[in-house]
Design a protein around this motif. Structure first.
Motif, PDB file in Angstrom:
ATOM      1  N   THR A 128       0.840  -1.190   0.000  1.00  0.00           N
ATOM      2  CA  THR A 128       0.000   0.000   0.000  1.00  0.00           C
ATOM      3  C   THR A 128       0.878   1.245   0.000  1.00  0.00           C
ATOM      4  OG1 THR A 128      -0.116   0.009   2.415  1.00  0.00           O
ATOM      5  CG2 THR A 128      -1.874  -1.145   1.234  1.00  0.00           C
ATOM      6  N   GLN A 129       0.261   2.399  -0.303  1.00  0.00           N
ATOM      7  CA  GLN A 129       0.994   3.646  -0.327  1.00  0.00           C
ATOM      8  C   GLN A 129       0.189   4.690   0.442  1.00  0.00           C
ATOM      9  OE1 GLN A 129      -0.415   2.373  -3.385  1.00  0.00           O
ATOM     10  NE2 GLN A 129      -2.228   3.567  -2.825  1.00  0.00           N
ATOM     11  N   LEU A 130       0.779   5.865   0.598  1.00  0.00           N
ATOM     12  CA  LEU A 130       0.077   6.941   1.269  1.00  0.00           C
ATOM     13  C   LEU A 130      -1.076   7.418   0.397  1.00  0.00           C
ATOM     14  CD1 LEU A 130       3.093   8.990   2.701  1.00  0.00           C
ATOM     15  CD2 LEU A 130       1.714   7.243   3.852  1.00  0.00           C
ATOM     16  N   ASN A 131      -1.998   8.130   1.004  1.00  0.00           N
ATOM     17  CA  ASN A 131      -3.195   8.660   0.347  1.00  0.00           C
ATOM     18  C   ASN A 131      -4.238   7.560   0.139  1.00  0.00           C
ATOM     19  OD1 ASN A 131      -2.142  11.352   0.172  1.00  0.00           O
ATOM     20  ND2 ASN A 131      -0.862  10.648  -1.533  1.00  0.00           N
ATOM     21  N   THR A 132      -5.212   7.819  -0.721  1.00  0.00           N
ATOM     22  CA  THR A 132      -6.365   6.933  -0.858  1.00  0.00           C
ATOM     23  C   THR A 132      -5.965   5.553  -1.377  1.00  0.00           C
ATOM     24  OG1 THR A 132      -7.872   8.788  -1.250  1.00  0.00           O
ATOM     25  CG2 THR A 132      -8.585   6.620  -2.025  1.00  0.00           C
ATOM     26  N   ILE A 133      -6.332   4.511  -0.621  1.00  0.00           N
ATOM     27  CA  ILE A 133      -6.104   3.139  -1.073  1.00  0.00           C
ATOM     28  C   ILE A 133      -7.432   2.416  -1.301  1.00  0.00           C
ATOM     29  CG2 ILE A 133      -3.872   2.983   0.086  1.00  0.00           C
ATOM     30  CD1 ILE A 133      -5.299   1.126   2.161  1.00  0.00           C
ATOM     31  N   GLY A 134      -8.542   3.112  -1.097  1.00  0.00           N
ATOM     32  CA  GLY A 134      -9.852   2.517  -1.315  1.00  0.00           C
ATOM     33  C   GLY A 134     -10.951   3.505  -0.994  1.00  0.00           C
ATOM     34  N   ILE A 135     -12.172   3.107  -1.263  1.00  0.00           N
ATOM     35  CA  ILE A 135     -13.343   3.935  -0.975  1.00  0.00           C
ATOM     36  C   ILE A 135     -14.296   3.127  -0.111  1.00  0.00           C
ATOM     37  CG2 ILE A 135     -15.375   5.084  -1.957  1.00  0.00           C
ATOM     38  CD1 ILE A 135     -13.679   5.741  -4.413  1.00  0.00           C
ATOM     39  N   ALA A 136     -14.710   3.709   1.010  1.00  0.00           N
ATOM     40  CA  ALA A 136     -15.636   3.049   1.921  1.00  0.00           C
ATOM     41  C   ALA A 136     -17.071   3.230   1.452  1.00  0.00           C
ATOM     42  CB  ALA A 136     -15.472   3.608   3.330  1.00  0.00           C
ATOM     43  N   VAL A 137     -17.972   2.388   1.955  1.00  0.00           N
ATOM     44  CA  VAL A 137     -19.371   2.475   1.551  1.00  0.00           C
ATOM     45  C   VAL A 137     -19.998   3.808   1.950  1.00  0.00           C
ATOM     46  CG1 VAL A 137     -19.707  -0.024   1.596  1.00  0.00           C
ATOM     47  CG2 VAL A 137     -20.185   1.324   3.653  1.00  0.00           C
ATOM     48  N   SER A 138     -19.432   4.487   2.932  1.00  0.00           N
ATOM     49  CA  SER A 138     -19.947   5.789   3.371  1.00  0.00           C
ATOM     50  C   SER A 138     -19.667   6.895   2.375  1.00  0.00           C
ATOM     51  CB  SER A 138     -19.317   6.178   4.709  1.00  0.00           C
ATOM     52  OG  SER A 138     -17.936   6.448   4.531  1.00  0.00           O
ATOM     53  N   GLY A 139     -18.657   6.690   1.506  1.00  0.00           N
ATOM     54  CA  GLY A 139     -18.219   7.714   0.566  1.00  0.00           C
ATOM     55  C   GLY A 139     -16.866   8.297   0.897  1.00  0.00           C
ATOM     56  N   ALA A 140     -16.343   8.025   2.095  1.00  0.00           N
ATOM     57  CA  ALA A 140     -15.037   8.548   2.493  1.00  0.00           C
ATOM     58  C   ALA A 140     -13.916   7.621   2.029  1.00  0.00           C
ATOM     59  CB  ALA A 140     -14.981   8.730   4.004  1.00  0.00           C
ATOM     60  N   SER A 141     -12.699   8.171   2.005  1.00  0.00           N
ATOM     61  CA  SER A 141     -11.533   7.403   1.568  1.00  0.00           C
ATOM     62  C   SER A 141     -11.022   6.476   2.660  1.00  0.00           C
ATOM     63  CB  SER A 141     -10.406   8.347   1.146  1.00  0.00           C
ATOM     64  OG  SER A 141     -10.659   8.946  -0.095  1.00  0.00           O
ATOM     65  N   ILE A 142     -10.355   5.418   2.221  1.00  0.00           N
ATOM     66  CA  ILE A 142      -9.640   4.502   3.103  1.00  0.00           C
ATOM     67  C   ILE A 142      -8.155   4.754   2.940  1.00  0.00           C
ATOM     68  CG2 ILE A 142      -9.092   2.070   3.516  1.00  0.00           C
ATOM     69  CD1 ILE A 142     -11.921   1.394   2.502  1.00  0.00           C
ATOM     70  N   PHE A 143      -7.442   4.888   4.057  1.00  0.00           N
ATOM     71  CA  PHE A 143      -5.979   5.020   4.065  1.00  0.00           C
ATOM     72  C   PHE A 143      -5.383   3.794   4.759  1.00  0.00           C
ATOM     73  CE2 PHE A 143      -4.669   9.731   3.443  1.00  0.00           C
ATOM     74  CZ  PHE A 143      -5.621   9.920   2.464  1.00  0.00           C
ATOM     75  N   ASN A 144      -4.053   3.636   4.659  1.00  0.00           N
ATOM     76  CA  ASN A 144      -3.410   2.496   5.309  1.00  0.00           C
ATOM     77  C   ASN A 144      -3.067   2.812   6.767  1.00  0.00           C
ATOM     78  OD1 ASN A 144      -1.104   4.095   5.190  1.00  0.00           O
ATOM     79  ND2 ASN A 144      -0.059   2.855   3.662  1.00  0.00           N
ATOM     80  N   ASP A 145      -2.084   2.137   7.322  1.00  0.00           N
ATOM     81  CA  ASP A 145      -1.755   2.279   8.742  1.00  0.00           C
ATOM     82  C   ASP A 145      -0.608   3.248   8.989  1.00  0.00           C
ATOM     83  OD1 ASP A 145       0.147   0.665   7.522  1.00  0.00           O
ATOM     84  OD2 ASP A 145       0.443  -0.600   9.290  1.00  0.00           O
ATOM     85  N   GLN A 146      -0.324   4.101   8.024  1.00  0.00           N
ATOM     86  CA  GLN A 146       0.760   5.066   8.167  1.00  0.00           C
ATOM     87  C   GLN A 146       0.208   6.486   8.164  1.00  0.00           C
ATOM     88  OE1 GLN A 146       4.259   4.046   8.456  1.00  0.00           O
ATOM     89  NE2 GLN A 146       3.013   2.237   8.919  1.00  0.00           N
ATOM     90  N   GLU A 147       0.923   7.394   8.819  1.00  0.00           N
ATOM     91  CA  GLU A 147       0.566   8.814   8.841  1.00  0.00           C
ATOM     92  C   GLU A 147       1.782   9.593   8.392  1.00  0.00           C
ATOM     93  OE1 GLU A 147      -1.562  12.275   9.122  1.00  0.00           O
ATOM     94  OE2 GLU A 147      -2.294  10.215   9.229  1.00  0.00           O
ATOM     95  N   GLY A 148       1.694  10.229   7.224  1.00  0.00           N
ATOM     96  CA  GLY A 148       2.887  10.845   6.662  1.00  0.00           C
ATOM     97  C   GLY A 148       3.869   9.731   6.325  1.00  0.00           C
ATOM     98  N   MET A 149       5.092   9.869   6.790  1.00  0.00           N
ATOM     99  CA  MET A 149       6.088   8.828   6.568  1.00  0.00           C
ATOM    100  C   MET A 149       6.364   8.043   7.844  1.00  0.00           C
ATOM    101  SD  MET A 149       6.596   9.013   3.419  1.00  0.00           S
ATOM    102  CE  MET A 149       7.947   7.850   3.258  1.00  0.00           C
ATOM    103  N   GLY A 150       5.449   8.162   8.831  1.00  0.00           N
ATOM    104  CA  GLY A 150       5.702   7.495  10.097  1.00  0.00           C
ATOM    105  C   GLY A 150       4.537   6.646  10.551  1.00  0.00           C
TER     106      GLY A 150
END
Length: 261
Positions: A128-150
């Motif tokens: 996975t990478q930073l930023n959007t990795i999927g779309i939830a049923v609510s309409g919001a984006s899914i991100f992975n387990d990282q924040e920035g580079m940490g």
């Protein structure tokens, strides 16, 4: 994931719901996930769960791809809505990432991507990478387990009751999105590799699955596949030790790697 665009037959989530209601067999799934060029004739039945006010899904004319786009606006409450908004709630334990930028008031909140209608599970896994990795049923984006580079822990204070925050671009989930799924088998969304992700429990057994791969995936029937087995992800039932998260316990939504490229 393909980032080019091609002519599509415009079919909305609403249209899919109509088709599902008028046809007893709504599933277009197949147990053959070894060919990313397999064509389908209609939207996957799981798309009926997506928020039609935010998410649009289009099936390509040749039936091999879905184009998915969202406004990025979730259909549930959060401290990240503007205080005058009907869905705003105060969350005293949350330290907002942005004080003056709200859901619906920033730039770059929309997201879109194109995926194979039948994910290719024969290739190499992809991180996975930073930023959007999927779309939830609510309409919001899914991100992975990282924040920035940490590590996500550095931003855990800013996550609302839905396991999400805005900062300052798209509002997005890092953790199990409790308005959508809270230790159950609910559909959570779809990821960049075209694989659907569900809650911590599996509808085929009614329990937490014990046969998940490193991505949290396995092949069983789901409530949308009409008895056909299909590869899909689950939120892995492992507590994330975020000591400064305002709500506990926490479960990472998806860390990867992707399996469906």
């Amino acid at each position: 994931m393909k980032i080019y665009f091609k002519p599509f037959t415009y079919i909305t989530i609403f249209a899919c719901i109509i088709l599902s209601c008028s046809n007893d067999d709504t599933s277009n799934t197949t147990s053959n996930n070894n060919n990313d060029d397999v064509a389908v004739t209609e939207l996957h039945a799981a798309f009926t769960e997506f928020n039609p006010d935010a998410v649009t899904v289009i099936l390509s004319d040749d039936g091999t791809e879905y184009y998915i786009e969202t406004t990025g606006f979730p259909d549930h409450t959060s401290i990240y809505w503007e205080p005058s908004h009907a869905l705003y709630i105060d969350e005293p334990g949350v330290t907002k990432t942005t004080q003056n930028t709200y859901i619906g008031g920033g730039q770059g909140e929309a997201a879109s991507f194109t995926v194979d209608a039948t994910p290719n599970l024969t290739g190499a896994t992809v991180a996975t990478q930073l930023n959007t990795i999927g779309i939830a049923v609510s309409g919001a984006s899914i991100f992975n387990d990282q924040e920035g580079m940490g590590d996500l822990d550095q931003a855990a204070q800013s996550l609302d009751w839905a396991g999400a925050h805005k900062g300052p671009g798209v509002y997005h989930y890092h953790l199990e999105p409790t308005p959508i799924s809270s230790d159950d088998d609910s559909l959570v969304g779809i990821l960049l590799d075209g694989v659907f992700i569900y809650g911590r429990q599996c509808s085929s057994t009614g329990t937490h699955p014990t046969d998940l791969d490193a991505s949290g995936g396995h092949t069983t029937t789901t409530q949308f596949t009409n008895g056909v087995e299909e590869y899909h992800y689950h939120i892995i039932n492992d507590v994330y030790p975020a000591g400064n998260y305002a709500y506990a316990p926490a479960y990472v939504l998806f860390a990867g790697p992707f399996q469906g490229y």
